[in-house]
Write a protein that holds these residues in place. Structure first.
Motif, mmCIF file in Angstrom:
data_model
loop_
_atom_site.group_PDB
_atom_site.id
_atom_site.type_symbol
_atom_site.label_atom_id
_atom_site.label_comp_id
_atom_site.label_asym_id
_atom_site.label_seq_id
_atom_site.Cartn_x
_atom_site.Cartn_y
_atom_site.Cartn_z
ATOM 1 N N ARG A 98 5.868 3.270 0.360
ATOM 2 C CA ARG A 98 5.192 1.987 0.346
ATOM 3 C C ARG A 98 5.387 1.303 1.564
ATOM 4 O O ARG A 98 6.237 1.006 1.921
ATOM 5 C CB ARG A 98 5.880 1.260 -0.951
ATOM 6 N N VAL A 99 4.243 0.857 2.146
ATOM 7 C CA VAL A 99 4.153 -0.063 3.320
ATOM 8 C C VAL A 99 3.531 -1.586 3.314
ATOM 9 O O VAL A 99 2.788 -1.770 2.142
ATOM 10 C CB VAL A 99 3.606 0.762 4.537
ATOM 11 N N GLN A 100 4.097 -2.149 4.177
ATOM 12 C CA GLN A 100 3.307 -3.852 4.146
ATOM 13 C C GLN A 100 2.244 -3.413 5.322
ATOM 14 O O GLN A 100 2.306 -3.520 6.469
ATOM 15 C CB GLN A 100 4.377 -4.756 4.696
ATOM 16 N N VAL A 101 1.070 -3.717 4.618
ATOM 17 C CA VAL A 101 -0.269 -3.737 5.499
ATOM 18 C C VAL A 101 -0.582 -4.987 5.828
ATOM 19 O O VAL A 101 -0.928 -6.000 4.878
ATOM 20 C CB VAL A 101 -1.284 -3.027 4.818
ATOM 21 N N MET A 102 -0.524 -5.292 7.209
ATOM 22 C CA MET A 102 -0.734 -6.901 7.594
ATOM 23 C C MET A 102 -2.155 -7.180 7.640
ATOM 24 O O MET A 102 -2.771 -8.194 7.501
ATOM 25 C CB MET A 102 0.018 -7.142 8.692
ATOM 26 N N SER A 103 -3.026 -5.977 8.064
ATOM 27 C CA SER A 103 -4.447 -6.138 8.387
ATOM 28 C C SER A 103 -5.173 -4.775 8.141
ATOM 29 O O SER A 103 -4.592 -3.819 8.421
ATOM 30 C CB SER A 103 -4.428 -6.594 9.778
ATOM 31 N N VAL A 161 0.799 -1.207 -0.039
ATOM 32 C CA VAL A 161 -0.093 0.013 0.002
ATOM 33 C C VAL A 161 0.751 1.104 0.124
ATOM 34 O O VAL A 161 1.832 1.383 0.558
ATOM 35 C CB VAL A 161 -0.921 -0.001 1.353
ATOM 36 N N TRP A 162 0.548 2.165 -0.786
ATOM 37 C CA TRP A 162 1.148 3.546 -0.853
ATOM 38 C C TRP A 162 0.597 4.280 0.118
ATOM 39 O O TRP A 162 -0.669 4.659 0.235
ATOM 40 C CB TRP A 162 1.095 4.244 -2.158
ATOM 41 N N THR A 176 -3.159 -2.336 10.507
ATOM 42 C CA THR A 176 -1.782 -2.799 10.918
ATOM 43 C C THR A 176 -0.799 -2.881 9.866
ATOM 44 O O THR A 176 -0.865 -3.457 8.797
ATOM 45 C CB THR A 176 -2.317 -4.233 11.417
ATOM 46 N N ILE A 177 0.486 -2.165 10.213
ATOM 47 C CA ILE A 177 1.469 -2.027 9.386
ATOM 48 C C ILE A 177 2.556 -2.697 9.864
ATOM 49 O O ILE A 177 2.944 -2.638 11.090
ATOM 50 C CB ILE A 177 1.534 -0.527 9.299
ATOM 51 N N GLU A 178 3.448 -3.203 9.088
ATOM 52 C CA GLU A 178 4.656 -3.933 9.545
ATOM 53 C C GLU A 178 5.896 -3.252 9.156
ATOM 54 O O GLU A 178 5.987 -2.728 7.717
ATOM 55 C CB GLU A 178 4.709 -5.127 8.935
#
Length: 284
Positions: free
Chosen positions: A135-140, A122-123, A176-178
């Motif tokens: 740009r992030v890793q969205v876990m939930s 996700v940006w 939720t972001i990692e």
């Protein structure tokens, strides 16, 4: 005569740059930041230029930083950090004379900014400072909660209440972001705590339309041992309308005064390169 295309053929990559048929407008993809650089060059030497984006609905959307942009020498620059990803958009420019007269719209230049490649990708884009965008890793991202705005009036002698219903609110959510490294941690905190409205964009296929967010409560969790830099983040967000573009300054990620000062600390360093401000701004 029809053209036969083999199923094994790989379609060509979409163009990274397009020039309008009249030659007045260039739209250049900036893939590292998922944006589009716009350069308008009118021979009529306008004072300013208004840039707009047009999607499949045919509606003109003003470009932030290009509403309006100054045009020294007839050339104006804008940067569309909010262009939809994974779909083609066309950009146009209106020249505006020194007396305020709006000239004929240029022909369009169309490109397709690439979309994220995975569901977690996700940006999160800062509107005030695009260089903070990530740009992030969205876990939930499980829920979108739409608030109702209603008033109830109980009437004596009537079994049914009188209800007054207003427009529903835009959604709130919890994401939720990692992050994997301490550098990513600092970057995410800088973005979330900047106080600026963010634009969230992901793949079209996932049914999450582009949304403007204001971050709320942030919860940082260390899921592993203390020496592990890995973090997970719970971020409360509230969707808001797109902030106005009128008078917004032009901001191009990676091409601010701070960025250029690393290469050219003094004006003498800068002028010795022979580059103009337009060269530095557009990467020419």
């Amino acid at each position: 005569m029809p053209i036969i295309i083999s199923p094994s053929d790989i379609p060509p990559d979409p163009p990274v740059e397009a020039v309008s048929p009249d030659g007045y407008l260039t739209a250049r993809r900036d893939d590292p930041w998922a944006g589009v650089l716009l350069i308008a060059d009118f021979p009529s030497d306008p004072a300013r230029v208004r840039f707009v984006r047009v999607g499949t609905d045919g509606i003109e959307v003003p470009v932030r930083g290009g509403d309006l942009a100054w045009a020294p020498g007839g050339t104006a620059v804008a940067y569309d950090h909010e262009a939809p990803l994974g779909v083609s958009s066309a950009w146009y420019a209106y020249p505006i004379g020194w007396d305020g007269t709006v000239g004929a719209r240029s022909d369009g230049a169309a490109v397709t900014p690439p979309e994220p490649v995975t569901p977690r990708d996700v940006w999160l884009k800062s509107l005030a400072n695009p260089a903070l965008s990530l740009r992030v890793q969205v876990m939930s991202w499980p829920t979108l909660e739409y608030g109702e705005r209603q008033e109830r009036f109980d009437v004596l002698g009537a079994s049914s209440p009188v209800m007054r219903v207003d427009a529903w609110s835009l959604p709130t959510s919890s994401v939720t972001i990692e992050t994997a490294t301490l550098e990513e941690r600092e970057q995410l905190l800088a973005l979330l705590q900047s106080g600026a409205t963010m634009l969230a964009q992901t793949r079209i296929a996932y049914g999450r339309p582009d949304a403007y967010w204001v971050p709320g409560k942030i919860t940082e969790t260390l899921p592993g041992p203390a020496y592990d830099p890995h973090r997970t983040w719970e971020v409360a967000v509230t969707a808001v309308d797109r902030p106005t573009t009128v008078g917004a300054p032009t901001r191009i990620p990676g091409r601010s005064y701070d960025d250029s000062a690393e290469l050219w600390p003094t004006y003498a360093d800068r002028t010795s390169t022979g580059q103009t401000y337009l060269d530095v701004t557009t990467g020419g």
